[in-house]
Write a protein that holds these residues in place. Structure first.
Motif, mmCIF file in Angstrom:
data_model
loop_
_atom_site.group_PDB
_atom_site.id
_atom_site.type_symbol
_atom_site.label_atom_id
_atom_site.label_comp_id
_atom_site.label_asym_id
_atom_site.label_seq_id
_atom_site.Cartn_x
_atom_site.Cartn_y
_atom_site.Cartn_z
ATOM 1 N N ARG A 164 0.826 -1.211 0.000
ATOM 2 C CA ARG A 164 0.000 0.000 0.000
ATOM 3 C C ARG A 164 0.860 1.262 0.000
ATOM 4 N NH1 ARG A 164 -2.990 -2.826 3.966
ATOM 5 N NH2 ARG A 164 -2.330 -1.350 5.579
ATOM 6 N N THR A 165 1.959 1.226 0.742
ATOM 7 C CA THR A 165 2.856 2.378 0.780
ATOM 8 C C THR A 165 3.470 2.641 -0.585
ATOM 9 O OG1 THR A 165 3.391 1.983 3.107
ATOM 10 C CG2 THR A 165 4.938 3.328 1.852
ATOM 11 N N TRP A 192 3.060 -4.584 -8.040
ATOM 12 C CA TRP A 192 3.724 -3.302 -8.272
ATOM 13 C C TRP A 192 5.184 -3.441 -8.694
ATOM 14 C CZ3 TRP A 192 8.052 -2.888 -5.373
ATOM 15 C CH2 TRP A 192 8.112 -3.605 -4.168
ATOM 16 N N ALA A 193 5.801 -4.581 -8.431
ATOM 17 C CA ALA A 193 7.254 -4.692 -8.563
ATOM 18 C C ALA A 193 7.757 -4.397 -9.966
ATOM 19 C CB ALA A 193 7.712 -6.084 -8.123
ATOM 20 N N ARG A 194 7.135 -4.976 -10.982
ATOM 21 C CA ARG A 194 7.642 -4.770 -12.343
ATOM 22 C C ARG A 194 7.571 -3.299 -12.736
ATOM 23 N NH1 ARG A 194 8.849 -8.147 -16.572
ATOM 24 N NH2 ARG A 194 8.224 -9.893 -15.243
ATOM 25 N N THR A 195 6.454 -2.658 -12.454
ATOM 26 C CA THR A 195 6.310 -1.243 -12.823
ATOM 27 C C THR A 195 7.310 -0.374 -12.083
ATOM 28 O OG1 THR A 195 3.946 -1.514 -13.292
ATOM 29 C CG2 THR A 195 4.729 0.721 -12.868
ATOM 30 N N LEU A 196 7.430 -0.564 -10.779
ATOM 31 C CA LEU A 196 8.306 0.294 -9.991
ATOM 32 C C LEU A 196 9.781 0.007 -10.257
ATOM 33 C CD1 LEU A 196 8.173 2.488 -7.692
ATOM 34 C CD2 LEU A 196 8.771 0.635 -6.147
ATOM 35 N N LEU A 197 10.156 -1.262 -10.210
ATOM 36 C CA LEU A 197 11.572 -1.608 -10.316
ATOM 37 C C LEU A 197 12.130 -1.393 -11.711
ATOM 38 C CD1 LEU A 197 11.605 -4.897 -8.198
ATOM 39 C CD2 LEU A 197 12.230 -2.590 -7.463
ATOM 40 N N VAL A 198 11.302 -1.582 -12.726
ATOM 41 C CA VAL A 198 11.792 -1.507 -14.102
ATOM 42 C C VAL A 198 11.618 -0.124 -14.707
ATOM 43 C CG1 VAL A 198 11.502 -2.429 -16.441
ATOM 44 C CG2 VAL A 198 11.389 -3.972 -14.470
ATOM 45 N N ASN A 199 10.502 0.541 -14.431
ATOM 46 C CA ASN A 199 10.155 1.749 -15.172
ATOM 47 C C ASN A 199 10.340 3.067 -14.437
ATOM 48 O OD1 ASN A 199 9.298 0.263 -17.466
ATOM 49 N ND2 ASN A 199 7.346 -0.162 -16.469
ATOM 50 N N MET A 200 10.402 3.050 -13.098
ATOM 51 C CA MET A 200 10.424 4.310 -12.362
ATOM 52 C C MET A 200 11.839 4.880 -12.236
ATOM 53 S SD MET A 200 7.397 5.220 -11.572
ATOM 54 C CE MET A 200 5.735 4.517 -11.553
ATOM 55 N N GLU A 215 2.921 6.146 -2.713
ATOM 56 C CA GLU A 215 4.061 7.013 -2.992
ATOM 57 C C GLU A 215 4.424 7.055 -4.474
ATOM 58 O OE1 GLU A 215 5.715 9.089 -0.908
ATOM 59 O OE2 GLU A 215 4.117 8.561 0.507
ATOM 60 N N ALA A 216 4.260 5.939 -5.170
ATOM 61 C CA ALA A 216 4.639 5.892 -6.587
ATOM 62 C C ALA A 216 3.476 6.178 -7.519
ATOM 63 C CB ALA A 216 5.236 4.522 -6.918
ATOM 64 N N GLY A 217 2.273 6.232 -6.973
ATOM 65 C CA GLY A 217 1.108 6.501 -7.807
ATOM 66 C C GLY A 217 0.760 5.366 -8.738
ATOM 67 N N ILE A 218 0.959 4.131 -8.251
ATOM 68 C CA ILE A 218 0.644 2.954 -9.063
ATOM 69 C C ILE A 218 -0.237 2.009 -8.257
ATOM 70 C CG2 ILE A 218 2.774 3.088 -10.406
ATOM 71 C CD1 ILE A 218 4.002 0.995 -8.622
ATOM 72 N N ALA A 219 -0.805 1.015 -8.925
ATOM 73 C CA ALA A 219 -1.632 0.043 -8.230
ATOM 74 C C ALA A 219 -0.771 -0.767 -7.263
ATOM 75 C CB ALA A 219 -2.312 -0.886 -9.230
ATOM 76 N N PRO A 220 -1.255 -1.010 -6.039
ATOM 77 C CA PRO A 220 -0.464 -1.766 -5.061
ATOM 78 C C PRO A 220 -0.389 -3.257 -5.363
ATOM 79 C CG PRO A 220 -2.622 -1.226 -4.147
ATOM 80 C CD PRO A 220 -2.518 -0.513 -5.464
ATOM 81 N N GLN A 221 -1.199 -3.727 -6.307
ATOM 82 C CA GLN A 221 -1.136 -5.129 -6.703
ATOM 83 C C GLN A 221 -0.104 -5.299 -7.817
ATOM 84 O OE1 GLN A 221 -4.138 -3.421 -6.852
ATOM 85 N NE2 GLN A 221 -4.849 -4.031 -4.825
#
Length: 254
Positions: free
Chosen positions: A138-139, A151-159, A143-149
């Motif tokens: 949820r955090t 989330w790893a691929r979007t955050l780790l790869v694209n952010m 904080e990243a403005g993405i779905a909490p489900q």
């Protein structure tokens, strides 16, 4: 720009607590080759296993490891001949062991999903969020403005790194307030006499481990239907997405 695990200089202190920061830094420094080799060994020993089955094997190994470690340390700490100072030192070491096991597990899960995380700051995100379980997901989402489900691929790869830094700051605050308190309670619980500390150590560590399993499942979502091609995530500038290097992923020939 490539950042070797354990050499990231963009985030500095994570929790503001020297002991915890040292444990986290050591935990995220595990070489990717070690993580990948472990997943490959599981696949070679179980050639017909699906990605979901390999993930369940990793979960079982992880829970057994943290439970055994917690119980063993609890037993030592509860021994009458061991002084309180030594017992606390032993339990502090076990906290570091828990972080190391959790980092190795979360990186192995990422490997099965086809993501090799090299950047230290992103490894910290993965470790802190998975250790915090559902709260971590949820955090990250907030904080990243993405779905909490998943989330790893979007955050780790694209952010970009700036987003990772912001997420890590908030995760660290949540971690210190919530998770460090749990670990502290377990540490003192292990000092109980007559073997009670061992019970608290094993059961408490297993409970924390199950929370990590929840966090990993939240981070990556459903298991892939097939073993994926690897996306290697390295450090980047604040405004540039990470490099994505598709690589054929196959076990080495014996």
């Amino acid at each position: 720009m490539r950042d070797e695990p354990g050499t990231d200089v963009t985030t500095g202190s994570v929790t503001g607590m020297r002991t915890l920061d040292a444990a986290l830094d050591k935990a995220v420094s595990i070489p990717s080759t070690v993580v990948h080799a472990h997943v490959d060994r599981l696949r070679r020993r179980n050639p017909h296993a699906s990605p979901e089955q390999v993930l369940r094997m990793l979960e079982k190994q992880y829970l057994l490891a943290v439970t055994a470690s917690g119980g063993a340390v609890g037993a030592v700490a509860a021994t009458p001949a061991v002084g309180t100072g030594v017992a606390l030192a032993v339990t502090t070491s076990e906290v570091a062991t828990f972080f190391a096991a959790s980092a190795a597990f979360s990186l192995a899960v990422a490997d099965v999903h086809g993501i090799a995380v090299e950047d230290t700051a992103r490894r910290r995100t993965l470790l802190l969020a998975t250790v915090l379980g559902d709260k971590g997901a949820r955090t990250v989402g907030t904080e990243a403005g993405i779905a909490p489900q998943a989330w790893a691929r979007t955050l780790l790869v694209n952010m970009p790194t700036s987003t990772i830094r912001r997420v890590n700051t908030t995760l660290a605050k949540r971690f210190v307030r919530r998770q460090a308190g749990k670990q502290g309670a377990l540490a003192f619980g292990r000092l109980a006499p007559f073997g009670i500390g061992a019970v608290i150590g094993a059961t408490g560590a297993r409970a924390l481990g199950r929370n990590v399993l929840t966090g990993a499942r939240k981070a990556f979502g459903p298991p892939p239907t097939a073993f994926a091609r690897t996306i290697e995530v390295t450090a980047t500038t604040d405004n540039t997405p990470p490099d994505r290097l598709p690589l054929d992923w196959a076990p080495p020939r014996s």
